[in-house]
Design a protein around this motif. Structure first.
Motif, PDB file in Angstrom:
ATOM      1  N   GLN A   1       0.817  -1.206   0.000  1.00  0.00           N
ATOM      2  CA  GLN A   1       0.000   0.000   0.000  1.00  0.00           C
ATOM      3  C   GLN A   1       0.855   1.263   0.000  1.00  0.00           C
ATOM      4  O   GLN A   1       0.530   2.247  -0.673  1.00  0.00           O
ATOM      5  N   THR A   2       1.962   1.228   0.730  1.00  0.00           N
ATOM      6  CA  THR A   2       2.830   2.403   0.819  1.00  0.00           C
ATOM      7  C   THR A   2       3.505   2.712  -0.511  1.00  0.00           C
ATOM      8  O   THR A   2       3.568   3.868  -0.943  1.00  0.00           O
ATOM      9  N   TRP A   3       4.006   1.664  -1.160  1.00  0.00           N
ATOM     10  CA  TRP A   3       4.807   1.866  -2.366  1.00  0.00           C
ATOM     11  C   TRP A   3       4.058   1.537  -3.651  1.00  0.00           C
ATOM     12  O   TRP A   3       4.595   1.744  -4.748  1.00  0.00           O
ATOM     13  N   GLY A   4       2.847   1.019  -3.547  1.00  0.00           N
ATOM     14  CA  GLY A   4       2.069   0.734  -4.744  1.00  0.00           C
ATOM     15  C   GLY A   4       2.664  -0.361  -5.606  1.00  0.00           C
ATOM     16  O   GLY A   4       2.643  -0.271  -6.841  1.00  0.00           O
ATOM     17  N   CYS A   5       3.182  -1.407  -4.962  1.00  0.00           N
ATOM     18  CA  CYS A   5       3.843  -2.478  -5.703  1.00  0.00           C
ATOM     19  C   CYS A   5       3.369  -3.843  -5.206  1.00  0.00           C
ATOM     20  O   CYS A   5       2.668  -3.956  -4.210  1.00  0.00           O
ATOM     21  N   VAL A   6       3.769  -4.872  -5.916  1.00  0.00           N
ATOM     22  CA  VAL A   6       3.540  -6.252  -5.497  1.00  0.00           C
ATOM     23  C   VAL A   6       4.638  -6.634  -4.503  1.00  0.00           C
ATOM     24  O   VAL A   6       5.805  -6.293  -4.698  1.00  0.00           O
ATOM     25  N   VAL A   7       4.270  -7.340  -3.460  1.00  0.00           N
ATOM     26  CA  VAL A   7       5.241  -7.818  -2.477  1.00  0.00           C
ATOM     27  C   VAL A   7       5.138  -9.329  -2.379  1.00  0.00           C
ATOM     28  O   VAL A   7       4.045  -9.877  -2.214  1.00  0.00           O
ATOM     29  N   VAL A   8       6.282  -9.989  -2.481  1.00  0.00           N
ATOM     30  CA  VAL A   8       6.353 -11.445  -2.389  1.00  0.00           C
ATOM     31  C   VAL A   8       7.138 -11.823  -1.137  1.00  0.00           C
ATOM     32  O   VAL A   8       8.259 -11.348  -0.935  1.00  0.00           O
ATOM     33  N   ILE A   9       6.533 -12.669  -0.306  1.00  0.00           N
ATOM     34  CA  ILE A   9       7.220 -13.246   0.852  1.00  0.00           C
ATOM     35  C   ILE A   9       7.490 -14.703   0.515  1.00  0.00           C
ATOM     36  O   ILE A   9       6.562 -15.485   0.298  1.00  0.00           O
ATOM     37  N   SER A  10       8.744 -15.096   0.486  1.00  0.00           N
ATOM     38  CA  SER A  10       9.052 -16.487   0.172  1.00  0.00           C
ATOM     39  C   SER A  10       9.318 -17.263   1.453  1.00  0.00           C
ATOM     40  O   SER A  10       9.822 -16.735   2.440  1.00  0.00           O
TER      41      SER A  10
ATOM     42  N   ASN B   1      -2.098  -4.901  -2.526  1.00  0.00           N
ATOM     43  CA  ASN B   1      -3.276  -4.276  -1.924  1.00  0.00           C
ATOM     44  C   ASN B   1      -4.169  -5.340  -1.288  1.00  0.00           C
ATOM     45  O   ASN B   1      -3.751  -6.019  -0.368  1.00  0.00           O
ATOM     46  N   ASP B   2      -5.397  -5.530  -1.799  1.00  0.00           N
ATOM     47  CA  ASP B   2      -6.307  -6.493  -1.182  1.00  0.00           C
ATOM     48  C   ASP B   2      -6.249  -7.874  -1.833  1.00  0.00           C
ATOM     49  O   ASP B   2      -7.042  -8.751  -1.498  1.00  0.00           O
ATOM     50  N   GLN B   3      -5.319  -8.072  -2.771  1.00  0.00           N
ATOM     51  CA  GLN B   3      -5.158  -9.381  -3.407  1.00  0.00           C
ATOM     52  C   GLN B   3      -4.058 -10.175  -2.699  1.00  0.00           C
ATOM     53  O   GLN B   3      -2.976  -9.646  -2.448  1.00  0.00           O
ATOM     54  N   THR B   4      -4.312 -11.445  -2.425  1.00  0.00           N
ATOM     55  CA  THR B   4      -3.293 -12.316  -1.849  1.00  0.00           C
ATOM     56  C   THR B   4      -3.381 -13.691  -2.493  1.00  0.00           C
ATOM     57  O   THR B   4      -4.460 -14.286  -2.558  1.00  0.00           O
ATOM     58  N   ALA B   5      -2.263 -14.179  -2.969  1.00  0.00           N
ATOM     59  CA  ALA B   5      -2.157 -15.557  -3.460  1.00  0.00           C
ATOM     60  C   ALA B   5      -1.154 -16.288  -2.582  1.00  0.00           C
ATOM     61  O   ALA B   5      -0.180 -15.695  -2.106  1.00  0.00           O
ATOM     62  N   THR B   6      -1.397 -17.562  -2.344  1.00  0.00           N
ATOM     63  CA  THR B   6      -0.456 -18.387  -1.574  1.00  0.00           C
ATOM     64  C   THR B   6      -0.060 -19.600  -2.403  1.00  0.00           C
ATOM     65  O   THR B   6      -0.890 -20.190  -3.096  1.00  0.00           O
ATOM     66  N   ILE B   7       1.222 -19.957  -2.309  1.00  0.00           N
ATOM     67  CA  ILE B   7       1.757 -21.115  -3.021  1.00  0.00           C
ATOM     68  C   ILE B   7       2.513 -21.966  -2.014  1.00  0.00           C
ATOM     69  O   ILE B   7       3.357 -21.458  -1.266  1.00  0.00           O
ATOM     70  N   THR B   8       2.211 -23.260  -1.990  1.00  0.00           N
ATOM     71  CA  THR B   8       2.874 -24.160  -1.044  1.00  0.00           C
ATOM     72  C   THR B   8       3.736 -25.195  -1.756  1.00  0.00           C
ATOM     73  O   THR B   8       4.053 -26.231  -1.181  1.00  0.00           O
ATOM     74  N   ASN B   9       4.092 -24.926  -2.993  1.00  0.00           N
ATOM     75  CA  ASN B   9       5.042 -25.799  -3.682  1.00  0.00           C
ATOM     76  C   ASN B   9       6.450 -25.560  -3.154  1.00  0.00           C
ATOM     77  O   ASN B   9       6.733 -24.543  -2.520  1.00  0.00           O
ATOM     78  N   GLY B  10       7.346 -26.496  -3.436  1.00  0.00           N
ATOM     79  CA  GLY B  10       8.724 -26.378  -2.988  1.00  0.00           C
ATOM     80  C   GLY B  10       9.095 -27.509  -2.052  1.00  0.00           C
ATOM     81  O   GLY B  10       8.304 -28.447  -1.828  1.00  0.00           O
ATOM     82  N   HIS B  11      10.299 -27.418  -1.487  1.00  0.00           N
ATOM     83  CA  HIS B  11      10.798 -28.461  -0.584  1.00  0.00           C
ATOM     84  C   HIS B  11      11.772 -27.831   0.403  1.00  0.00           C
ATOM     85  O   HIS B  11      12.545 -26.937   0.027  1.00  0.00           O
ATOM     86  N   PRO B  12      11.786 -28.268   1.669  1.00  0.00           N
ATOM     87  CA  PRO B  12      12.698 -27.685   2.658  1.00  0.00           C
ATOM     88  C   PRO B  12      14.170 -27.743   2.256  1.00  0.00           C
ATOM     89  O   PRO B  12      14.961 -26.891   2.676  1.00  0.00           O
ATOM     90  N   LEU B  13      14.561 -28.731   1.445  1.00  0.00           N
ATOM     91  CA  LEU B  13      15.956 -28.863   1.044  1.00  0.00           C
ATOM     92  C   LEU B  13      16.423 -27.666   0.214  1.00  0.00           C
ATOM     93  O   LEU B  13      17.622 -27.380   0.154  1.00  0.00           O
TER      94      LEU B  13
END
Length: 266
Positions: A160-169, A178-190
């Motif tokens: 909201q502050t910067w008007g951009c997409v933010v990805v938390i990996s 903003n008010d959109q959120t997608a979650t992805i649970t693919n991947g592996h701990p290794l």
């Protein structure tokens, strides 16, 4: 429309057909890894840092990726010139605040870059996103000390502050605008046992942003491909050294069927 295996495949096929040139100003630890990952994906990497030429190189590139992992004054000067030029030209900018929160210098540079030329996409781990948002965050060098879900509200604030997409990996990837959120649970701990996998995710995000101007979907597609390729790599051989090799092969060989059968997106 929300992302789907078909939309991800369409973007991946476009990258493979067009081979967009991705300009990376990144850290010395991961240059080889990220360049090879972009090649395996189908993009064309360039690792160009010198302040004397970055503006010219941005002009011929399809996207700019900036990663602050190994900072020095010359790199920062190049980052500032490149980001400002990219914004002037309307080229997508992806920013990776590696290790922000660890030192005052890293914090200051991050804020200067955000203010000078706000990126279209920010990708970081939970600790980095918390620190970038100005919240207290414990860091351990470049590694996160908290799970990705702990930074969701901070990511919303950043978006909201910067008007951009933010990805938390993390174990769960969050893509927020903003008010959109997608979650992805693919991947592996290794994948966490191989240096620079987060930086690779940032570079791949640059490739998807180069061919899809809906940056929320571009980031979602990049993180999905990253996670699925990681799963495939671990299934071939579950060891860190082999993972690096098999990850590149999995990116190169990724099929529409892989996306359809493996995608874990909500």
């Amino acid at each position: 429309m929300f992302s789907s295996p078909q939309s991800i495949w369409t973007d991946l096929a476009t990258i493979r057909a067009q081979a967009p040139l991705i300009h990376n100003i990144t850290n010395f630890v991961v240059m080889n890894n990220t360049a090879n990952a972009l090649l395996a994906l189908g993009a064309s990497p360039a690792m160009v840092h010198a302040p004397e030429e970055v503006e010219d190189f941005v002009t011929i590139s399809s996207a700019l990726v900036v990663n602050i992992g190994t900072l020095d004054a010359t790199l920062v000067a190049g980052m500032k010139l490149a980001m400002r030029r990219a914004k002037d030209l309307g080229k997508p900018v992806v920013f990776d605040p590696v290790g922000v929160g660890a030192t005052a210098y890293r914090n200051r540079v991050s804020q200067e870059l955000l203010t000078l030329a706000t990126p279209d996409i920010i990708r970081g781990n939970a600790s980095e996103i918390l620190a970038l948002a100005g919240l207290d965050a414990q860091t351990k060098g470049v590694d996160s000390t908290v799970g990705s879900d702990a930074a969701v509200e901070a990511a919303k604030r950043l978006s909201q502050t910067w008007g951009c997409v933010v990805v938390i990996s993390g174990a769960t990837d969050y893509i927020i605008q903003n008010d959109q959120t997608a979650t992805i649970t693919n991947g592996h701990p290794l994948m966490a046992k191989v240096t620079g996998m987060g930086c690779t995710a940032t570079a791949l995000t640059g490739a998807f942003a180069a061919i899809n101007s809906d940056y929320f979907r571009a980031a979602t597609h990049a993180m999905a491909v990253m996670g699925i390729a990681g799963e495939l790599a671990v299934e071939k051989q579950a060891a860190p050294g082999s993972l690096q090799l098999n990850f590149l092969d999995s990116l190169y060989q990724l099929t529409q069927s892989d996306l359809e059968t493996r995608l874990k997106l909500s």
